[in-house]
Design a protein around this motif. Structure first.
Motif, PDB file in Angstrom:
ATOM      1  N   UNK A  99      11.345  12.016  -9.245  1.00  0.00           N
ATOM      2  CA  UNK A  99      10.153  11.947  -8.402  1.00  0.00           C
ATOM      3  C   UNK A  99      10.235  10.761  -7.449  1.00  0.00           C
ATOM      4  N   UNK A 100       9.455  10.848  -6.377  1.00  0.00           N
ATOM      5  CA  UNK A 100       9.236   9.718  -5.479  1.00  0.00           C
ATOM      6  C   UNK A 100       7.802   9.244  -5.708  1.00  0.00           C
ATOM      7  N   UNK A 101       7.655   7.988  -6.048  1.00  0.00           N
ATOM      8  CA  UNK A 101       6.346   7.413  -6.346  1.00  0.00           C
ATOM      9  C   UNK A 101       6.004   6.377  -5.288  1.00  0.00           C
ATOM     10  N   UNK A 102       4.803   6.480  -4.738  1.00  0.00           N
ATOM     11  CA  UNK A 102       4.349   5.528  -3.733  1.00  0.00           C
ATOM     12  C   UNK A 102       3.174   4.712  -4.240  1.00  0.00           C
ATOM     13  N   UNK A 103       3.181   3.413  -3.955  1.00  0.00           N
ATOM     14  CA  UNK A 103       2.093   2.507  -4.300  1.00  0.00           C
ATOM     15  C   UNK A 103       1.710   1.740  -3.044  1.00  0.00           C
ATOM     16  N   UNK A 104       0.424   1.753  -2.705  1.00  0.00           N
ATOM     17  CA  UNK A 104       0.009   1.112  -1.468  1.00  0.00           C
ATOM     18  C   UNK A 104      -1.288   0.341  -1.602  1.00  0.00           C
ATOM     19  N   UNK A 105      -1.475  -0.600  -0.684  1.00  0.00           N
ATOM     20  CA  UNK A 105      -2.700  -1.403  -0.624  1.00  0.00           C
ATOM     21  C   UNK A 105      -3.071  -1.611   0.841  1.00  0.00           C
ATOM     22  N   UNK A 106      -4.353  -1.334   1.199  1.00  0.00           N
ATOM     23  CA  UNK A 106      -4.847  -1.543   2.560  1.00  0.00           C
ATOM     24  C   UNK A 106      -6.079  -2.410   2.518  1.00  0.00           C
ATOM     25  N   UNK A 107      -6.177  -3.325   3.503  1.00  0.00           N
ATOM     26  CA  UNK A 107      -7.272  -4.287   3.510  1.00  0.00           C
ATOM     27  C   UNK A 107      -7.843  -4.428   4.916  1.00  0.00           C
ATOM     28  N   UNK A 108      -9.179  -4.426   5.007  1.00  0.00           N
ATOM     29  CA  UNK A 108      -9.842  -4.624   6.290  1.00  0.00           C
ATOM     30  C   UNK A 108      -9.981  -6.107   6.588  1.00  0.00           C
ATOM     31  N   UNK A 109      -9.205  -6.601   7.538  1.00  0.00           N
ATOM     32  CA  UNK A 109      -9.232  -8.028   7.889  1.00  0.00           C
ATOM     33  C   UNK A 109     -10.543  -8.366   8.580  1.00  0.00           C
ATOM     34  N   UNK A 110     -10.853  -7.622   9.616  1.00  0.00           N
ATOM     35  CA  UNK A 110     -12.131  -7.671  10.321  1.00  0.00           C
ATOM     36  C   UNK A 110     -12.487  -6.226  10.651  1.00  0.00           C
ATOM     37  N   UNK A 111     -13.689  -6.003  11.144  1.00  0.00           N
ATOM     38  CA  UNK A 111     -14.027  -4.660  11.577  1.00  0.00           C
ATOM     39  C   UNK A 111     -13.046  -4.222  12.658  1.00  0.00           C
ATOM     40  N   UNK A 115      -4.776  -3.971   7.574  1.00  0.00           N
ATOM     41  CA  UNK A 115      -3.340  -4.137   7.357  1.00  0.00           C
ATOM     42  C   UNK A 115      -2.975  -3.432   6.061  1.00  0.00           C
ATOM     43  N   UNK A 116      -1.701  -3.030   5.953  1.00  0.00           N
ATOM     44  CA  UNK A 116      -1.287  -2.304   4.772  1.00  0.00           C
ATOM     45  C   UNK A 116       0.100  -2.673   4.303  1.00  0.00           C
ATOM     46  N   UNK A 117       0.317  -2.545   3.002  1.00  0.00           N
ATOM     47  CA  UNK A 117       1.629  -2.727   2.385  1.00  0.00           C
ATOM     48  C   UNK A 117       1.858  -1.528   1.482  1.00  0.00           C
ATOM     49  N   UNK A 118       3.022  -0.875   1.630  1.00  0.00           N
ATOM     50  CA  UNK A 118       3.285   0.360   0.896  1.00  0.00           C
ATOM     51  C   UNK A 118       4.734   0.366   0.448  1.00  0.00           C
ATOM     52  N   UNK A 119       4.956   0.842  -0.776  1.00  0.00           N
ATOM     53  CA  UNK A 119       6.304   0.969  -1.317  1.00  0.00           C
ATOM     54  C   UNK A 119       6.468   2.353  -1.914  1.00  0.00           C
ATOM     55  N   UNK A 120       7.509   3.068  -1.522  1.00  0.00           N
ATOM     56  CA  UNK A 120       7.815   4.384  -2.081  1.00  0.00           C
ATOM     57  C   UNK A 120       9.249   4.374  -2.571  1.00  0.00           C
ATOM     58  N   UNK A 121       9.484   4.879  -3.770  1.00  0.00           N
ATOM     59  CA  UNK A 121      10.832   4.822  -4.316  1.00  0.00           C
ATOM     60  C   UNK A 121      11.155   5.954  -5.257  1.00  0.00           C
ATOM     61  N   UNK A 122      12.450   6.188  -5.423  1.00  0.00           N
ATOM     62  CA  UNK A 122      13.005   7.104  -6.407  1.00  0.00           C
ATOM     63  C   UNK A 122      13.920   6.274  -7.308  1.00  0.00           C
TER      64      UNK A 122
END
Length: 289
Positions: A99-111, A115-122
């Protein structure tokens, strides 16, 4: 003799007999509003993605989202095999494959800026994505949401040179009748990667794509998205995914079927050589605040 006094019909009653109306009910207020208007309101998560594709909407300042993706590499049903029905059962519709599994995090800096950080791997590959998205226009003001998104990706696998590149995206979204969310975009990546392209081949790719979410009920939606590579490095078939999405307060859950397992900006842009008859199964989960 006592004289009888008859009150005039238009005589003013005493103040003690006058009832004061303290609250007027507005029949056009919230109670009369279309219930579907709340389906894309604060009760449910902000729709910043269809499935893998981003929309032109951003998280509010201080808001965030956690993402978990899962895509099987094995086909749900492979008619080219000698015993496709038995193989489908034995592989649990492809879920027993790698499988390919993705883990991500997104954050609202201002309205209007997140910004986002994402990792997907097998088991044999890793892809990382770091980006920022700015919403320049809002549908409430100018009939459409418009955003730009830019970032970098890094793809690595053992015994092969790593591939890193820049990407840029122009995104547009529009909500129709508080029921249908449309999203479209133009995509560029300087070093795209997919199943049939190795890291030594670092040609760029340009693509166009779009997605749709149809809210069939308050907690239930049908989603679909497609990206078609138009120039640069392109495999044979556009990438496609569709899913059934369930929404609750701050969470979404989706069962996804598609012809690609690539989830980052360097992967879905380059098309795929996977046949339409060998679709894969996966899941998509978000938690927002």
């Amino acid at each position: 003799a006592a004289r009888k006094v008859v009150a005039s019909a238009d005589a003013k009653p005493p103040e003690s007999d006058i009832e004061t109306l303290t609250e007027v009910v507005d029949l056009q207020a919230e109670g009369a509003e279309d219930p579907k208007a709340a389906w894309y309101g604060s009760t449910y998560p902000a729709l910043v993605r269809i499935l893998a594709l981003p929309t032109a909407r951003t998280h509010r300042a201080g808001g965030f989202e956690l993402v978990i993706d899962h895509r099987s590499t094995g086909a749900i049903y492979d008619g080219s095999r000698d015993h496709p029905g038995r193989d489908m059962w034995n592989s649990f519709a492809g879920l027993d494959s790698s499988v390919r599994v993705g883990l991500g995090f997104r954050y609202g800096v201002i309205d209007d800026l997140d910004v986002g950080l994402y990792r997907a791997g097998t088991p044999s590959t890793d892809a990382y994505e770091l980006d920022a998205r700015f919403q320049a226009m809002h549908q409430a003001d100018l009939a459409v949401d418009l955003a730009v998104r830019a970032g970098v990706t890094w793809f690595s696998q053992p015994n092969v040179e790593d591939a890193a590149g820049f990407f840029g995206q122009l995104l547009a979204s529009r909500l129709l009748a508080n029921r249908v969310l449309l999203s479209a975009g133009a995509f560029y990546h300087s070093s795209s990667t997919n199943d049939t392209k190795y890291n030594q081949d670092k040609a760029w790719s340009v693509a166009a794509g779009g997605g749709i979410e149809v809210r069939v009920a308050a907690p239930l939606a049908l989603d679909a998205e497609m990206v078609a590579c138009t120039s640069g490095y392109c495999s044979k078939n556009p990438t496609f995914s569709a899913g059934l999405k369930y929404l609750t307060t701050r969470h979404t859950f989706a069962v996804v079927c598609g012809n690609t397992t690539y989830l980052t900006a360097d992967g879905y842009i380059a098309n795929t050589d996977r046949q339409w008859s060998k679709l894969t199964l996966g899941f998509h989960i978000t938690r927002s605040h």
